[in-house]
Write an enzyme that holds these catalytic residues in place. Structure first.
Site, PDB file in Angstrom:
ATOM      1  N   ASP A  76     -51.201  21.085  -1.073  1.00 14.42           N
ATOM      2  CA  ASP A  76     -51.072  22.166  -2.310  1.00 14.42           C
ATOM      3  C   ASP A  76     -51.683  22.618  -3.096  1.00 14.42           C
ATOM      4  OD1 ASP A  76     -48.602  22.184  -0.643  1.00 14.42           O
ATOM      5  OD2 ASP A  76     -46.826  21.263  -2.063  1.00 14.42           O
ATOM      6  N   GLU A 124     -39.874  21.134  -1.052  1.00 15.53           N
ATOM      7  CA  GLU A 124     -40.050  22.178  -0.533  1.00 15.53           C
ATOM      8  C   GLU A 124     -38.847  23.060  -0.860  1.00 15.53           C
ATOM      9  OE1 GLU A 124     -41.754  21.832   1.722  1.00 15.53           O
ATOM     10  OE2 GLU A 124     -42.768  19.764   1.793  1.00 15.53           O
TER      11      GLU A 124
END
Ligand code: ADP
Ligand code: ZN
Length: 493
Positions: free
Chosen positions: A412, A337
């Site tokens: 992603d 993150e």
């Protein structure tokens, strides 16, 4: 089944049970169950299993058709101003048709509403009926398409019969595109489709709009609608519903706070800014969830944080604080993150991060949310490239800081790959191929051209690899900051 019949059957069972013993009882039970199954079939399809399908007649009470008198008005619909104007015209046709007929206007028979799910198409149909003060006769497109040839067509006939008897009124057909699910011509589904569409065309051509019936149809797949339906005199009014913009979202939120107790600090404008891309249905859901959350803990007012929490839960999934993740895994998640967040800060064409969290949720182990800067209606190549790089930030950070690769990067990677594909094949942004549409699926010149597709593929790979390398590059140069962010996340989880 009438209550009387039920009563008699029950009596009979007891009689048999007491006087004839168990064998007779169970055989009667078996027959009873059999008859009941037939009855359920009848309720569902409107005909008995033994009656041939092609002569089945829906009758105007056929299942799937429902009639209502909506109380909804256009005050309950917000955020779709352009569509609203056109919809109001339809109300005027229904209310003042004499005025239009007097000047020789041909009134529209069909209005097709297209747009994503949840933007208020059904709501608008109800508002038209509500404003014009006429009943709405409703049917879902999927109920036209039956396994048995002819049922769809007879349902359509029944629908229009009922509408003519009720006029003035509107017919509302939801999921209109399921009428267009064309099976192979040989199969019965193919025939069914043709018969249903043909019947609809016959009915549309056969009634005159002077009768005061307007057909409204809704779809989220405009591309699947049969061309024949769009010709003049049929569905010649097409209204597109877009996802609401920031002002639209604010006014939709306002509608859905009616009847709810809000505290002073509630600022709907801020909520609207934080919910780009969400539909009216999403926003209604968020407001309702906020109210439920408050009710659950016995609160009396909804405040801004309640709405924000409901929004986060809606967009990112519910928090799963009970999930125990060991420290080593947790560290990789934090680094992942942190990678997204750091790149979002460093890249010129990326909106800055708004919230980074490593609390596991229903759909993910961590989130990095970017603050929605301005509303974007068009995107540039630079923006897309930075976006891809930011998306690869997670995986790149795993590699750079932990020398590992995890499955957590799946989403992603999928998003970045799709972006690259669109850039090369649709937006004409590849240097090698130039502005050419590859495999648009619309029968374009390059569709199915194998050589060209191979070239496009290698261009997509180039873009993807390039963005990933760039992400790794930037993160390697800033590895100290990356580690610091990750530590902060672990510390303040
Ligand atoms: P669609 O038919 O386009 O899929 P619906 O009309 O069924 O969407 O919307 C579902 C619900 O979402 C509505 O009943 C309403 O509560 C809310 N909603 C959707 N769009 C709007 C809007 N533009 N204004 C107010 N509420 C909306
Ligand atoms: Zn990620």
């Amino acid at each position: 089944m009438s209550r009387f019949a039920f009563f008699i059957i029950t009596l009979l069972y007891f009689y048999v049970l007491v006087f004839w013993g168990k064998i007779a009882f169970f055989s009667l039970l078996a027959v009873g169950i059999g008859l009941y199954i037939y009855y359920i079939y009848y309720k569902k399809t409107g005909r008995w299993p033994w009656s041939p399908a092609s002569v089945a007649v829906g009758g105007s009470n056929s299942p799937g058709i429902s009639e209502s008198k909506p109380k909804i008005t256009f005050a309950d619909v917000a955020g779709i101003d352009e569509a609203k104007e056109e919809l109001l015209e339809t109300v005027d046709f229904l209310k003042n048709k004499e005025r239009y007929l007097a000047v020789g206007a041909r009134l529209p028979r069909g209005v097709l509403m297209a747009g994503p799910a949840g933007v208020g198409k059904t709501l608008s149909a109800k508002a038209i009926a509500g404003e014009a003060g006429v009943p709405m006769i409703e049917m879902a497109g999927s109920s036209f398409v039956d396994k048995y040839v002819g049922v769809g067509a007879s349902n359509i006939r029944a629908l229009f019969q009922r509408a003519k008897a009720t006029a003035p009124c509107i017919i509302f057909i939801d999921e209109f595109d399921s009428l267009g699910k064309r099976g192979s011509e040989e199969t019965s589904a193919g025939h069914e489709y043709d018969q249903t569409i043909n019947q609809l065309l016959v009915e549309m051509d056969g009634f005159s709009s002077n009768e005061g019936v307007v057909v409204l149809a809704a779809t989220n797949r405009m591309d699947k609608i049969d061309e024949a339906l769009l010709r003049p005199g049929r569905f010649d009014v097409k209204i597109y519903f877009n996802r609401p913009d920031v002002n639209g979202r604010e006014s939709i939120l306002k509608i859905h706070t009616k009847g709810k107790k809000l505290s002073e600090d509630v600022n709907l404008k801020d909520i609207a800014k934080l919910t780009p891309g969400l539909t009216g249905a999403d926003l209604a859901d968020i407001m309702n969830k906020a109210a439920i959350m408050v009710g659950k803990v016995g609160g009396t007012e909804i405040d801004q944080n309640d709405i924000l929490a409901a929004k986060e839960r809606f967009v990112w999934g519910k928090e799963k604080r009970s999930l125990i993740i060991d420290q080593e895994e947790k560290k990789v998640i934090a680094v992942h993150e942190a990678g997204h967040a750091l790149l979002a800060v460093l890249l010129d064409h990326c909106d800055p991060p708004y919230k980074v969290s490593i609390i596991p949720r229903d759909g993910s182990l961590g989130i990095t949310a970017l603050s929605p800067g301005k509303e974007r209606y068009n995107v540039s190549k630079e923006f897309l490239c930075d976006q891809m790089t930011m998306l690869f930030g997670g995986r790149a950070a795993e590699k750079v800081a932990c020398n590992t690769e995890t499955a957590g990067a799946k989403d992603d990677i999928e998003r970045a790959t799709n972006m690259a594909m669109a850039m090369v094949c649709e937006y004409g942004m590849s240097e090698e191929l130039g502005p050419i549409a590859v495999n648009s699926g619309k029968g374009g010149a390059w569709d199915g051209n194998v050589v060209f597709q191979a070239n496009a593929q290698s261009e997509v790979v180039k873009l993807v690899k390039g963005s990933y390398d760039r992400a790794q590059d930037i993160l390697t140069k800033n590895i100290g900051t990356l580690r610091a962010i990750a530590d902060l996340l672990l510390d303040r989880e």
